[in-house]
Design a protein around this motif. Sequence first.
Motif, PDB file in Angstrom:
ATOM      1  N   MET A  23       0.841  -1.198   0.000  1.00 34.61           N
ATOM      2  CA  MET A  23       0.000   0.000   0.000  1.00 34.61           C
ATOM      3  C   MET A  23       0.879   1.252   0.000  1.00 34.61           C
ATOM      4  SD  MET A  23      -2.912  -1.169   2.766  1.00 34.61           S
ATOM      5  CE  MET A  23      -3.946   0.278   2.576  1.00 34.61           C
ATOM      6  N   ALA A  24       1.926   1.235   0.819  1.00 34.84           N
ATOM      7  CA  ALA A  24       2.829   2.388   0.904  1.00 34.84           C
ATOM      8  C   ALA A  24       3.505   2.637  -0.442  1.00 34.84           C
ATOM      9  CB  ALA A  24       3.867   2.158   1.998  1.00 34.84           C
ATOM     10  N   ARG A  25       3.955   1.562  -1.091  1.00 35.08           N
ATOM     11  CA  ARG A  25       4.579   1.721  -2.413  1.00 35.08           C
ATOM     12  C   ARG A  25       3.581   2.304  -3.412  1.00 35.08           C
ATOM     13  NH1 ARG A  25       7.853  -2.467  -0.699  1.00 35.08           N
ATOM     14  NH2 ARG A  25       6.485  -4.194  -1.181  1.00 35.08           N
ATOM     15  N   ARG A  26       2.367   1.796  -3.355  1.00 32.46           N
ATOM     16  CA  ARG A  26       1.335   2.260  -4.290  1.00 32.46           C
ATOM     17  C   ARG A  26       1.066   3.753  -4.112  1.00 32.46           C
ATOM     18  NH1 ARG A  26      -3.473  -0.875  -5.809  1.00 32.46           N
ATOM     19  NH2 ARG A  26      -2.015  -2.616  -5.779  1.00 32.46           N
ATOM     20  N   LEU A  27       1.094   4.218  -2.859  1.00 26.01           N
ATOM     21  CA  LEU A  27       0.810   5.624  -2.586  1.00 26.01           C
ATOM     22  C   LEU A  27       2.076   6.489  -2.542  1.00 26.01           C
ATOM     23  CD1 LEU A  27      -2.003   5.200   0.100  1.00 26.01           C
ATOM     24  CD2 LEU A  27      -2.257   5.772  -2.327  1.00 26.01           C
ATOM     25  N   SER A  28       3.230   5.857  -2.773  1.00 24.94           N
ATOM     26  CA  SER A  28       4.522   6.561  -2.799  1.00 24.94           C
ATOM     27  C   SER A  28       4.815   7.303  -1.500  1.00 24.94           C
ATOM     28  CB  SER A  28       4.589   7.535  -3.981  1.00 24.94           C
ATOM     29  OG  SER A  28       4.434   6.839  -5.190  1.00 24.94           O
ATOM     30  N   VAL A  29       4.604   6.598  -0.389  1.00 27.03           N
ATOM     31  CA  VAL A  29       4.904   7.160   0.932  1.00 27.03           C
ATOM     32  C   VAL A  29       5.695   6.127   1.734  1.00 27.03           C
ATOM     33  CG1 VAL A  29       2.841   8.629   0.980  1.00 27.03           C
ATOM     34  CG2 VAL A  29       2.732   6.338   1.975  1.00 27.03           C
ATOM     35  N   PRO A  30       6.463   6.577   2.730  1.00 25.55           N
ATOM     36  CA  PRO A  30       7.138   5.617   3.604  1.00 25.55           C
ATOM     37  C   PRO A  30       6.099   4.732   4.306  1.00 25.55           C
ATOM     38  CG  PRO A  30       8.025   7.823   3.935  1.00 25.55           C
ATOM     39  CD  PRO A  30       6.796   7.963   3.074  1.00 25.55           C
ATOM     40  N   GLU A  31       6.486   3.496   4.574  1.00 30.22           N
ATOM     41  CA  GLU A  31       5.546   2.550   5.175  1.00 30.22           C
ATOM     42  C   GLU A  31       4.969   3.083   6.486  1.00 30.22           C
ATOM     43  OE1 GLU A  31       5.409  -2.100   6.622  1.00 30.22           O
ATOM     44  OE2 GLU A  31       6.967  -1.481   5.224  1.00 30.22           O
ATOM     45  N   TRP A  32       5.790   3.720   7.321  1.00 29.12           N
ATOM     46  CA  TRP A  32       5.283   4.244   8.593  1.00 29.12           C
ATOM     47  C   TRP A  32       4.194   5.291   8.356  1.00 29.12           C
ATOM     48  CZ3 TRP A  32       4.342   3.286  13.332  1.00 29.12           C
ATOM     49  CH2 TRP A  32       3.949   4.319  14.190  1.00 29.12           C
ATOM     50  N   GLU A  33       4.355   6.138   7.355  1.00 30.06           N
ATOM     51  CA  GLU A  33       3.343   7.161   7.063  1.00 30.06           C
ATOM     52  C   GLU A  33       2.005   6.509   6.735  1.00 30.06           C
ATOM     53  OE1 GLU A  33       3.426  10.526   7.424  1.00 30.06           O
ATOM     54  OE2 GLU A  33       5.357  10.058   8.337  1.00 30.06           O
ATOM     55  N   LEU A  34       2.051   5.419   6.023  1.00 34.52           N
ATOM     56  CA  LEU A  34       0.829   4.695   5.688  1.00 34.52           C
ATOM     57  C   LEU A  34       0.246   4.014   6.928  1.00 34.52           C
ATOM     58  CD1 LEU A  34      -0.588   3.003   2.914  1.00 34.52           C
ATOM     59  CD2 LEU A  34      -0.031   1.436   4.765  1.00 34.52           C
ATOM     60  N   VAL A  35       1.074   3.250   7.621  1.00 37.96           N
ATOM     61  CA  VAL A  35       0.614   2.459   8.762  1.00 37.96           C
ATOM     62  C   VAL A  35       0.005   3.347   9.844  1.00 37.96           C
ATOM     63  CG1 VAL A  35       1.467   1.057  10.694  1.00 37.96           C
ATOM     64  CG2 VAL A  35       2.119   0.494   8.365  1.00 37.96           C
ATOM     65  N   SER A  36       0.613   4.493  10.077  1.00 40.45           N
ATOM     66  CA  SER A  36       0.112   5.376  11.131  1.00 40.45           C
ATOM     67  C   SER A  36      -1.252   5.972  10.795  1.00 40.45           C
ATOM     68  CB  SER A  36       1.121   6.490  11.419  1.00 40.45           C
ATOM     69  OG  SER A  36       1.280   7.332  10.301  1.00 40.45           O
ATOM     70  N   ARG A  37      -1.720   5.735   9.571  1.00 44.09           N
ATOM     71  CA  ARG A  37      -3.042   6.224   9.154  1.00 44.09           C
ATOM     72  C   ARG A  37      -4.073   5.107   8.984  1.00 44.09           C
ATOM     73  NH1 ARG A  37       0.653   9.880   7.767  1.00 44.09           N
ATOM     74  NH2 ARG A  37       0.041  12.054   7.618  1.00 44.09           N
ATOM     75  N   LEU A  38      -3.672   3.882   9.248  1.00 44.14           N
ATOM     76  CA  LEU A  38      -4.631   2.775   9.183  1.00 44.14           C
ATOM     77  C   LEU A  38      -5.563   2.850  10.380  1.00 44.14           C
ATOM     78  CD1 LEU A  38      -2.322  -0.164   8.038  1.00 44.14           C
ATOM     79  CD2 LEU A  38      -4.202   0.846   6.740  1.00 44.14           C
ATOM     80  N   PRO A  39      -6.759   2.270  10.276  1.00 39.05           N
ATOM     81  CA  PRO A  39      -7.706   2.310  11.390  1.00 39.05           C
ATOM     82  C   PRO A  39      -7.141   1.636  12.645  1.00 39.05           C
ATOM     83  CG  PRO A  39      -8.751   1.466   9.390  1.00 39.05           C
ATOM     84  CD  PRO A  39      -7.286   1.581   9.105  1.00 39.05           C
ATOM     85  N   GLU A  40      -7.500   2.165  13.801  1.00 44.21           N
ATOM     86  CA  GLU A  40      -7.030   1.625  15.082  1.00 44.21           C
ATOM     87  C   GLU A  40      -7.483   0.186  15.313  1.00 44.21           C
ATOM     88  OE1 GLU A  40      -7.959   4.338  18.227  1.00 44.21           O
ATOM     89  OE2 GLU A  40      -6.723   5.932  17.359  1.00 44.21           O
TER      90      GLU A  40
END
Length: 167
Positions: A23-40
């Motif tokens: 998902m992070a690669r698809r959105l061109s963001v670091p993995e942490w940036e993506l993960v920190s925005r996933l639902p709790e």
Amino acid sequence: MPELTTQVRDLLAAEPRLRPADMARRLSVPEWELVSRLPETLIVTLPGVHAQTILERVSGWGRVTTIVEVAGSVFEVKASLPKGRIGHGYYNLLGKPGQLHGHLKLDAVANISLQSKPHRGKEAYAIVFYDADGGCIFKIYVGRDEQGTLFPEQVVAFNALKELKHV
């Protein structure tokens, strides 16, 4: 372009089986940036200062799967995580034959996520360690038996790690 949190939730809804790294690669963001925005409901985030505590706890769990992914290659070790000790600026894993050996730079761990997200269609639980740039350093997955069933005592222990959020 929609805000990143909206993009993440839209992508998750469209492709729920997609791994966070993909998902992070698809959105061109670091993995942490993506993960920190996933639902709790899927992710609990922790500061990196909890790395040693987590590693010490996991060393008592029995067989887990430790994964290091570098440049598209994936290295896996299915064994108990050995105990470690601090020395020369590292958390040194004191593995026996068949266990993981290594030297972890704990101060390089900026963030940690506890992921309760299905992987390849199966229930999965992972502890993921991230560097300051948001890249994944390594992952530890709750172990499975020969039939692919999660070790239930490890799932309980994994969920107990979420208490660190309040420490």
